[in-house]
Design a protein around this motif. Structure first.
Motif, mmCIF file in Angstrom:
data_model
loop_
_atom_site.group_PDB
_atom_site.id
_atom_site.type_symbol
_atom_site.label_atom_id
_atom_site.label_comp_id
_atom_site.label_asym_id
_atom_site.label_seq_id
_atom_site.Cartn_x
_atom_site.Cartn_y
_atom_site.Cartn_z
ATOM 1 N N TYR A 213 0.822 -1.209 0.000
ATOM 2 C CA TYR A 213 0.000 0.000 0.000
ATOM 3 C C TYR A 213 0.856 1.259 0.000
ATOM 4 C CZ TYR A 213 -3.607 -3.365 1.134
ATOM 5 O OH TYR A 213 -4.442 -4.446 1.110
ATOM 6 N N LEU A 214 1.964 1.246 0.739
ATOM 7 C CA LEU A 214 2.865 2.387 0.712
ATOM 8 C C LEU A 214 3.448 2.553 -0.690
ATOM 9 C CD1 LEU A 214 4.176 4.675 2.278
ATOM 10 C CD2 LEU A 214 6.022 3.100 2.889
ATOM 11 N N GLY A 215 3.785 1.445 -1.335
ATOM 12 C CA GLY A 215 4.270 1.515 -2.717
ATOM 13 C C GLY A 215 3.223 2.072 -3.653
ATOM 14 N N ALA A 216 1.961 1.656 -3.482
ATOM 15 C CA ALA A 216 0.875 2.178 -4.324
ATOM 16 C C ALA A 216 0.695 3.676 -4.118
ATOM 17 C CB ALA A 216 -0.432 1.442 -4.020
ATOM 18 N N LEU A 217 0.799 4.124 -2.873
ATOM 19 C CA LEU A 217 0.675 5.555 -2.586
ATOM 20 C C LEU A 217 1.812 6.328 -3.252
ATOM 21 C CD1 LEU A 217 -0.862 7.770 -1.109
ATOM 22 C CD2 LEU A 217 0.510 7.280 0.918
ATOM 23 N N ALA A 218 3.038 5.816 -3.176
ATOM 24 C CA ALA A 218 4.174 6.476 -3.828
ATOM 25 C C ALA A 218 3.984 6.525 -5.339
ATOM 26 C CB ALA A 218 5.479 5.762 -3.476
ATOM 27 N N ILE A 219 3.475 5.450 -5.923
ATOM 28 C CA ILE A 219 3.227 5.428 -7.372
ATOM 29 C C ILE A 219 2.180 6.470 -7.743
ATOM 30 C CG2 ILE A 219 2.221 4.054 -9.245
ATOM 31 C CD1 ILE A 219 3.598 1.591 -7.886
ATOM 32 N N GLY A 220 1.085 6.508 -6.999
ATOM 33 C CA GLY A 220 0.023 7.482 -7.294
ATOM 34 C C GLY A 220 0.505 8.911 -7.172
ATOM 35 N N LEU A 221 1.218 9.214 -6.094
ATOM 36 C CA LEU A 221 1.749 10.569 -5.922
ATOM 37 C C LEU A 221 2.764 10.893 -7.017
ATOM 38 C CD1 LEU A 221 2.203 10.657 -2.041
ATOM 39 C CD2 LEU A 221 0.424 11.782 -3.401
ATOM 40 N N GLY A 222 3.600 9.913 -7.347
ATOM 41 C CA GLY A 222 4.598 10.125 -8.391
ATOM 42 C C GLY A 222 3.965 10.396 -9.752
ATOM 43 N N ALA B 91 -6.360 16.354 -8.145
ATOM 44 C CA ALA B 91 -6.879 14.983 -8.252
ATOM 45 C C ALA B 91 -6.054 14.029 -7.400
ATOM 46 C CB ALA B 91 -6.864 14.528 -9.717
ATOM 47 N N VAL B 92 -4.736 14.188 -7.435
ATOM 48 C CA VAL B 92 -3.874 13.314 -6.650
ATOM 49 C C VAL B 92 -4.033 13.602 -5.164
ATOM 50 C CG1 VAL B 92 -1.465 12.769 -6.132
ATOM 51 C CG2 VAL B 92 -2.244 12.858 -8.480
ATOM 52 N N ALA B 93 -4.185 14.864 -4.786
ATOM 53 C CA ALA B 93 -4.362 15.207 -3.373
ATOM 54 C C ALA B 93 -5.643 14.582 -2.832
ATOM 55 C CB ALA B 93 -4.388 16.725 -3.190
ATOM 56 N N VAL B 94 -6.741 14.682 -3.579
ATOM 57 C CA VAL B 94 -8.003 14.083 -3.153
ATOM 58 C C VAL B 94 -7.861 12.560 -3.071
ATOM 59 C CG1 VAL B 94 -10.394 13.652 -3.865
ATOM 60 C CG2 VAL B 94 -9.461 15.970 -3.949
ATOM 61 N N ALA B 95 -7.249 11.955 -4.069
ATOM 62 C CA ALA B 95 -7.062 10.502 -4.072
ATOM 63 C C ALA B 95 -6.170 10.067 -2.910
ATOM 64 C CB ALA B 95 -6.460 10.047 -5.400
ATOM 65 N N ALA B 96 -5.101 10.812 -2.633
ATOM 66 C CA ALA B 96 -4.187 10.456 -1.536
ATOM 67 C C ALA B 96 -4.901 10.554 -0.190
ATOM 68 C CB ALA B 96 -2.955 11.360 -1.553
ATOM 69 N N GLY C 43 -8.176 10.209 0.324
ATOM 70 C CA GLY C 43 -9.097 9.073 0.379
ATOM 71 C C GLY C 43 -8.359 7.774 0.654
ATOM 72 N N PHE C 44 -7.229 7.626 0.025
ATOM 73 C CA PHE C 44 -6.411 6.431 0.216
ATOM 74 C C PHE C 44 -5.960 6.324 1.664
ATOM 75 C CE2 PHE C 44 -2.437 3.962 -0.240
ATOM 76 C CZ PHE C 44 -2.866 2.930 -1.060
ATOM 77 N N ARG C 45 -5.440 7.403 2.211
ATOM 78 C CA ARG C 45 -4.885 7.388 3.566
ATOM 79 C C ARG C 45 -5.955 7.280 4.651
ATOM 80 N NH1 ARG C 45 -3.901 6.646 7.967
ATOM 81 N NH2 ARG C 45 -2.342 7.571 9.302
ATOM 82 N N PHE C 46 -7.071 8.005 4.482
ATOM 83 C CA PHE C 46 -8.042 8.080 5.573
ATOM 84 C C PHE C 46 -9.252 7.167 5.404
ATOM 85 C CE2 PHE C 46 -5.670 12.047 5.965
ATOM 86 C CZ PHE C 46 -5.223 11.882 7.265
ATOM 87 N N TYR C 47 -9.444 6.587 4.224
ATOM 88 C CA TYR C 47 -10.527 5.613 4.069
ATOM 89 C C TYR C 47 -9.983 4.226 3.742
ATOM 90 C CZ TYR C 47 -14.216 2.796 2.172
ATOM 91 O OH TYR C 47 -15.048 1.741 1.932
ATOM 92 N N TYR C 48 -9.269 4.113 2.621
ATOM 93 C CA TYR C 48 -8.857 2.801 2.125
ATOM 94 C C TYR C 48 -7.882 2.097 3.065
ATOM 95 C CZ TYR C 48 -7.402 -0.819 -1.128
ATOM 96 O OH TYR C 48 -7.139 -2.031 -1.703
ATOM 97 N N LEU C 49 -6.828 2.791 3.493
ATOM 98 C CA LEU C 49 -5.837 2.149 4.352
ATOM 99 C C LEU C 49 -6.428 1.677 5.690
ATOM 100 C CD1 LEU C 49 -2.626 4.263 3.712
ATOM 101 C CD2 LEU C 49 -3.193 2.027 2.793
#
Length: 184
Positions: A76-85, A98-103, A105-111
Motif C-alpha cells: 500500500y505504501l508503494g501504491a501511494l508512492a506510485i500514485g503521488l509520483g 486529483a492526486v491530493a483528493v485521491a491520496a 481518500g487512500f490514507r483516511f478511508y482505504y488504508l
C-alpha cells in the motif's frame, strides 16, 4: 505474466483509482523537472511493491521477511508512492488536486479499511504470531530496524507473478510512457 485485465482487477472498488488515472492522463502538462521527480517517486513505489510481492505468501503464511520486517503494508505504501509520483509527473494544478483528493481518500478511508479487514483475517489464521508481529512492526511508517524474520523464504520472481504485480508494473510503465509522450 497473467492477463492484467482479469475480472478481479476490474472490480467497482477500483473505479475511483481508474478515474483518477484517466483524469491525470487527460489533463497532464508534464514539465521535464516534474516528470523526472514524479518518475523517481514512481520508481521507488514500484521497487517497494516488487520487493514486497516477491516475499508475500497470502494468508497461508505470516510474511515477516523483506519489507514486511519494516512495515506491515509495503504494497500500500508503494501504491501511494506510485500514485503521488504519477501526479507529480503529470504536472498542472488539476492533476495536483486529483492526486491530493485521491491520496487523502487512500490514507483516511482505504488504508484503515484494509488494516481492519486484513488484521482480522491474519489474526484468525495466525493468532498469537500475528498479534506479536502487529505489536512489533508499524503499519505505515517503516521502522529502520527490521524485526527479525523467520527464515521461511527469500524474494522470488514466481511470487511476484503469483501476486499479480507484473500487471501493475506494465500499467505503471505504460502510464509513465504516455506522460513522457505528452511532455515531448
Amino acid at each position: 505474466m497473467r492477463h492484467p485485465f482479469r475480472r478481479h482487477n476490474l472490480s467497482p472498488r477500483l473505479l475511483p483509482a481508474a478515474a483518477v488515472a484517466v483524469t491525470l492522463l487527460l489533463v497532464a502538462r508534464p514539465s521535464r523537472i516534474g516528470f523526472l521527480a514524479g518518475a523517481a517517486l514512481v520508481a521507488g513505489g514500484l521497487v517497494l511493491r516488487l520487493w514486497a510481492a516477491g516475499h508475500l505468501v497470502k494468508t497461508e503464511r505470516l510474511t515477516c521477511s523483506g519489507p514486511y520486517g519494516h512495515l506491515r503494508h509495503p504494497l500500500y505504501l508503494g501504491a501511494l508512492a506510485i500514485g503521488l509520483g504519477l501526479g507529480v509527473a503529470a504536472g498542472g494544478w488539476l492533476a495536483f488536486g486529483a492526486v491530493a483528493v485521491a491520496a487523502l481518500g487512500f490514507r483516511f478511508y482505504y488504508l484503515p479499511y484494509k488494516e481492519r479487514i486484513e488484521s482480522a483475517r491474519l489474526e484468525r489464521h495466525h493468532g498469537d504470531a500475528f498479534r506479536s508481529y502487529r505489536a512489533a512492526v508499524p503499519a505505515w511508517r517503516p521502522a529502520w530496524r527490521a524485526r527479525p524474520a523467520p527464515r521461511l523464504g527469500r524474494w522470488s520472481l514466481s511470487r511476484v507473478r503469483e501476486n499479480h504485480e507484473l500487471g501493475t508494473l506494465l500499467g505503471v510503465v505504460v502510464g509513465l510512457a504516455v506522460l513522457a509522450l505528452r511532455g515531448a
